[in-house]
Design an enzyme around this catalytic site. Structure first.
Site, PDB file in Angstrom:
ATOM      1  N   GLU A 118     -25.390  63.247  63.860  1.00  0.00           N
ATOM      2  CA  GLU A 118     -26.710  62.959  63.321  1.00  0.00           C
ATOM      3  C   GLU A 118     -26.857  63.364  61.858  1.00  0.00           C
ATOM      4  O   GLU A 118     -27.364  62.579  61.047  1.00  0.00           O
ATOM      5  CB  GLU A 118     -27.790  63.668  64.153  1.00  0.00           C
ATOM      6  N   THR A 119     -26.452  64.567  61.512  1.00  0.00           N
ATOM      7  CA  THR A 119     -26.747  65.074  60.161  1.00  0.00           C
ATOM      8  C   THR A 119     -25.603  65.850  59.509  1.00  0.00           C
ATOM      9  O   THR A 119     -25.833  66.547  58.527  1.00  0.00           O
ATOM     10  CB  THR A 119     -27.983  66.000  60.193  1.00  0.00           C
TER      11      THR A 119
END
Length: 310
Positions: A118-119
């Site tokens: 995700e990040t």
């Protein structure tokens, strides 16, 4: 020349405003204030500062999961750097992760891999203003307007409940926030105050984020000790598998009857059978390529960590 430029600026501004029906915006403000028992002027002071962003519409129309083949998509997330930084993230937050795993039953490597995909473990949380993203998609993205209007309402409620600055919060082009990229409705429904300090911060607090990712999967009925995927040979017609391309989103088929076909760089195909936990991860992101990336990154992180410790 100055007059021409002034007219051009006015034309561009009018074109941007024309994309949003301000009557719908006014109706949204009144309805949201009434439903959430908020001061209408406070809601209006937030929404009136939102800006329509065409780049967000463009990004929504070309997500990586739809335009890339598996082997290209895989190369984004399955790298030595992302694997080794996953090991570092796990080691740094080992005590928190151990406790969360014990409480939720969700494996540490899956929690870490989701945050990694995700990040990049909190490094890339998104540069779009969440307010602009949700405003743009609520009022200028008809095919999913209902969903994003609901998310904009949840964002305003979240800002009120958690004292998040709605004018400054940044996230993805779809309005997802923090280490685990939670949409506002998921933030409100599944976020966990790990430290019990009366503040749930998924944007800056990795401990809350770790606990919240695990809670999300747990609430979607993660089976402790259950399989996610296994590689299989090409299914025959008699096997009655539901064969899916990675871009497809299948919400109805039982996971045990799903086989994912992946196109490899050499032109060959791989086939992977999904189990119940495959379906659970797909509740986080419905793209089957996303689930495969999480699974393979999780396995790589787990193996690398075991190798270092052995």
């Amino acid at each position: 020349m100055k007059t021409y430029l002034f007219i051009l600026i006015l034309a561009v501004s009018h074109h941007a405003l024309a994309k949003v029906d301000l009557r719908q915006v006014d109706a949204f403000i009144d309805q949201t204030a009434a439903e959430l028992n908020l001061e209408p002027q406070w809601v209006r002071s937030i929404v009136s500062q939102a800006k329509h962003q065409q780049s967000i519409i463009d990004a929504m129309n070309r997500p990586a999961e739809k335009v890339l083949q598996w082997h290209d998509y895989r190369n984004i997330f399955l790298t030595d750097k992302r694997t080794l930084e996953g090991v570092d993230f796990w080691n740094k937050h080992e005590a928190v992760i151990d406790q969360v795993v014990e409480q939720s039953g969700v494996p540490a490597e899956v929690i870490v891999a989701i945050i990694g995909v995700e990040t990049f473990y909190g490094r890339i949380k998104g540069n779009h203003k969440v307010l602009d993203a949700l405003y743009t998609l609520a009022f200028d993205y008809p095919k999913r307007s209902k969903f994003f209007t609901k998310e904009l309402k949840n964002f305003i409620q979240l800002a009120h409940e958690q004292h998040i600055n709605p004018l400054e919060a940044k996230g993805s082009y779809a309005g997802a926030m923090g280490y685990g990229q939670f949409m506002p409705s998921s933030y409100r429904a599944y976020a966990v105050d790990y430290e019990a300090d009366q503040v749930i911060d998924l944007i800056n607090n990795p401990q809350d984020a770790i606990a919240s990712v695990a809670n999300y999967l747990n609430k979607h009925k993660w089976k402790s000790g259950g399989a996610v995927l296994r590689q299989v040979t090409k299914p025959s017609v008699e096997m009655k598998f539901n064969q899916l391309k990675p871009h497809q989103k299948d919400h109805k088929t039982q996971a045990e009857y799903t086989v994912l076909q992946l196109d490899m760089a050499d032109g060959s195909q791989q086939y992977w059978q999904g189990f119940h936990n495959f379906y659970v991860i797909s509740r986080y992101n419905h793209s089957h390529m996303y689930v495969m990336a999480v699974y393979q990154l999780a396995e790589a992180i787990k193996a690398a960590r075991q190798e270092v410790s052995s």
